[in-house]
Structure formats: C-alpha cells, structure tokens
Design a protein around this motif. Structure first.
Motif: not given
Length: 151
Positions: A3-6, A116-126
């Motif tokens: 998974l990537k940004t967007g 070890r990977v961190t994902y940050v998503a906005d409120k919409t899950g993007t």
C-alpha cells in the motif's frame, strides 16, 4: 502489493488485546488512524517504539487520531506487553499474517524479520503517509507530523 500514499486502508478484522473482534470498518470514516506494524512484543526496538507511542498517545488523541499496533504475536503476548508497559492503544494479533499481507508490509533485515512500517490515514481511510524503517523510535515523530498536517 505494498500500500502507498493515496491508497485506501483495506477492510480487515482481527482479535484485539482483550480477545474482542476488531473491524477496521468501525473506525475508518470516523477518525484519522496511525497503524503500525512491528516485528515482536518485548524486543528492545518494539518496546521502545510502543513506549514512545504510549508517551505521545495523548498528542495523537488530542488531534482526533487513534493508534493501532499490529504484530503476529498472540493475544496473550499482547495482554502481557500491554500490562507491563501500560499501553493505552489497541494492539491487534495478526497470527496468520493476513493483515500484513493485505498491506503488503515488506520483510526487514534481509527478509529475516517481519517489517516495521507505519501507515497514517485520514478520516476517510486514505493513506497520507507510509514510513518504512527498522529505526523504531523514528516512526512516532513522523506519524505525529502527518496527523498534525490534517488539522
């Protein structure tokens, strides 16, 4: 496929620290998320990372975000880890590594360790940020900076 940004956070279910069912659909669309995958409970790097998220957890929640840690450790291991270090956030057991595969988390250290990977998503899950580094404590300021940019 990593998974990537967007990209959107995929739907997944897992058992939490208390053995309850966690469903990502119940939180996506409600608040920003920090989902971090880590190799193993009670190892030096993973303990430092978890304690750093613990120490700054209020900074994340004050900005409306939730922190979720995921590893392949058992529920019992997560319970002990949470109690020993007083972790206030959700830990999910991914014993069959399905969530790790769903996110496409690459293995670290020449394929010897789970990544070890961190994902940050906005409120919409993007997904707005992906940080892949075995340097455990670097994840917290990167994630907090990404959450702050949502404000």
């Amino acid at each position: 496929m990593e998974l990537k940004t967007g990209d959107k956070i995929p739907n997944f279910t897992a058992k939490d620290t208390h053995g309850n069912d966690f469903d990502s659909q119940e939180i996506i669309g409600i608040k920003p998320l920090v989902i971090y995958f880590y190799p193993k409970d009670n190892t030096p790097g993973c303990t430092a990372q978890a304690c750093s998220f613990r120490d700054q957890y209020e900074d994340f929640t004050d900005l409306g975000a939730e922190v979720i840690g995921i590893s392949s450790d058992s529920i019992l291991s997560h319970q002990r880890f949470t109690q020993q270090f007083k972790l206030p956030f959700i830990l999910l057991s991914d014993s069959d590594k399905k969530i790790r595969k769903l996110f496409g988390v690459p293995a670290g250290l020449f394929g010897l360790l789970p990544g070890r990977v961190t994902y940050v998503a906005d409120k919409t899950g993007t997904i707005i940020m992906v940080f892949d580094s075995m340097m455990a404590k670097r994840h917290i300021p990167k994630a907090l900076e990404a959450i702050r940019k949502l404000q």
